[in-house]
Scaffold this active site. Structure first.
Site, PDB file in Angstrom:
ATOM      1  N   ILE A 227      -3.055   3.864  -5.523  1.00 53.08           N
ATOM      2  CA  ILE A 227      -3.595   1.910  -5.288  1.00 53.08           C
ATOM      3  C   ILE A 227      -2.204   1.559  -5.622  1.00 53.08           C
ATOM      4  CG2 ILE A 227      -4.893   0.696  -4.791  1.00 53.08           C
ATOM      5  CD1 ILE A 227      -7.209   3.231  -5.434  1.00 53.08           C
ATOM      6  N   HIS A 228      -1.711   0.661  -5.069  1.00 53.22           N
ATOM      7  CA  HIS A 228      -0.678  -0.526  -4.877  1.00 53.22           C
ATOM      8  C   HIS A 228      -1.730  -1.486  -6.588  1.00 53.22           C
ATOM      9  CE1 HIS A 228       2.232  -3.949  -5.103  1.00 53.22           C
ATOM     10  NE2 HIS A 228       2.643  -3.152  -4.865  1.00 53.22           N
ATOM     11  N   PRO A 229      -1.005  -1.833  -7.373  1.00 54.74           N
ATOM     12  CA  PRO A 229      -1.091  -2.841  -8.600  1.00 54.74           C
ATOM     13  C   PRO A 229      -1.711  -3.842  -7.776  1.00 54.74           C
ATOM     14  CG  PRO A 229       1.297  -1.340  -9.664  1.00 54.74           C
ATOM     15  CD  PRO A 229       0.336  -1.304  -7.835  1.00 54.74           C
TER      16      PRO A 229
END
Length: 345
Positions: A227-229
């Site tokens: 998951i992207h930050p």
């Protein structure tokens, strides 16, 4: 006071601004004025229509408003892939064995599918970076208050795609390892095509055979299910709500796909409906809660202090005004997932 309500045509400039700010990877909030306008119109129709009209086709767009300014948006699609299949990669394990060589290997593979077509889909989530965590929780969970009060409009399973790993230049290692080889397009270009055109090109160009993960570059393997930050906050909200990573990932960036049973969602399980009593003086037992009215076209949700006394929810005039209710009307209350700053559990 923050209020979540259905999107209106007048919100288009604000939603367009947020679509630009959301950058790449949020295809359900396309940076395309015409598409956004169409989605608002589609949403207005859905809120106005009866529950059984064109069942599954409905799209509900909400906005988060603060002091008259739109600072966030989130949507619900009643049926993912209603018009076209909802594509994803199914994560599986193949067993390769040889009795002669006494070898038994388990291999991670990805198979393109549309298993998740027809599920309720959460999409289009974006909130301005400077709003606090409680406001983000309100924006996300207001959708579940609406689902809880309008269950006849929705199915019993829900899905949410999380943005996967890509860098500031828009390069996604998962896409570079697979999709680019078949599309000859970079990640930004294919995301724009996905947001503005028919999705049938996915089936036409993407490989139909399983992808063997060990054959991918290390960076692509490491991106699978990540998951992207920038999505850590919405991921946290959904995780507390009861969503879990399923055996599916996004076909473009390899991001995690979360699923849940509607009946097991925290908001659906814990919310209760009460008649309202509006009072300028609240009991000492009043607590900050998530609150929504039971309306459709005039749906509203907010954070307010309320106390339930003898089966009646006592709220102050400001909270009642935000929800568009008066004494004798009904509201739905749900406990917060996170503790407000400055308050002790």
């Amino acid at each position: 006071m923050y209020v979540v309500r259905p999107a209106r045509t007048a919100d288009l400039p604000a939603i367009e601004r947020m679509a630009v700010a959301s950058g790449i990877g949020v295809t359900s909030l396309p940076n395309n004025r015409e598409r956004l306008f169409e989605r608002i119109q589609h949403s207005l129709d859905a809120f106005e229509h009866e529950a059984d009209l064109d069942a599954g086709k409905e799209y509900y767009m909400f906005v988060l408003e603060a002091h008259g300014q739109v600072v966030g948006t989130a949507s619900i699609s009643a049926s993912a892939g209603f018009d076209e299949p909802f594509y994803s990669y199914r994560s599986e394990t193949f067993v390769h064995a040889s009795r002669t060589l006494k070898v038994n290997n388990k291999v991670h593979v990805l198979t393109m599918c549309h298993d998740l077509s027809g599920l309720v889909q959460l999409c289009g989530f974006y909130s301005d970076p400077d709003i606090d965590a409680l406001a983000s929780e309100l924006l996300s969970r207001a959708r579940f208050l609406f689902i809880a009060s309008q269950q006849q409009r929705f199915g019993r399973r829900v899905v949410a795609e999380m943005q996967g790993i890509h860098d500031e230049a828009g390069q996604a290692p998962f896409w570079d390892a697979i999709g680019r080889r078949f599309f000859d397009m970079d990640f930004v270009e294919v995301e724009q095509a996905f947001a503005s055109r028919s999705k049938t090109f996915i089936a036409e160009l993407m490989p139909a055979y399983p992808i063997y993960v060990p054959l991918l570059p290390d960076a692509a393997q490491q991106a699978v299910g990540q998951i992207h930050p920038d999505f850590e906050r919405p991921f946290g909200i959904l995780s507390r709500e009861g969503f879990e990573a399923d055996n599916y990932i996004d076909i473009f960036d390899g991001g995690a796909v979360l699923t849940a049973d509607v009946d097991r969602l925290y908001t659906v399980r814990t919310s209760r409906c009460y008649p309202v009593e509006v009072s300028a003086s609240l009991p000492a037992s009043a607590e900050l809660q998530l609150a929504g009215n039971e309306k459709v076209a005039d749906f509203a949700a907010t954070l307010l202090r309320a106390a339930v006394v003898d089966g009646v929810a006592i709220v102050n005039p400001d909270g009642a005004q935000a929800l568009g209710v008066a004494s004798g009307d009904t509201i739905r209350l749900a406990p917060l997932q996170i503790q407000p700053e400055g308050e002790q559990a």
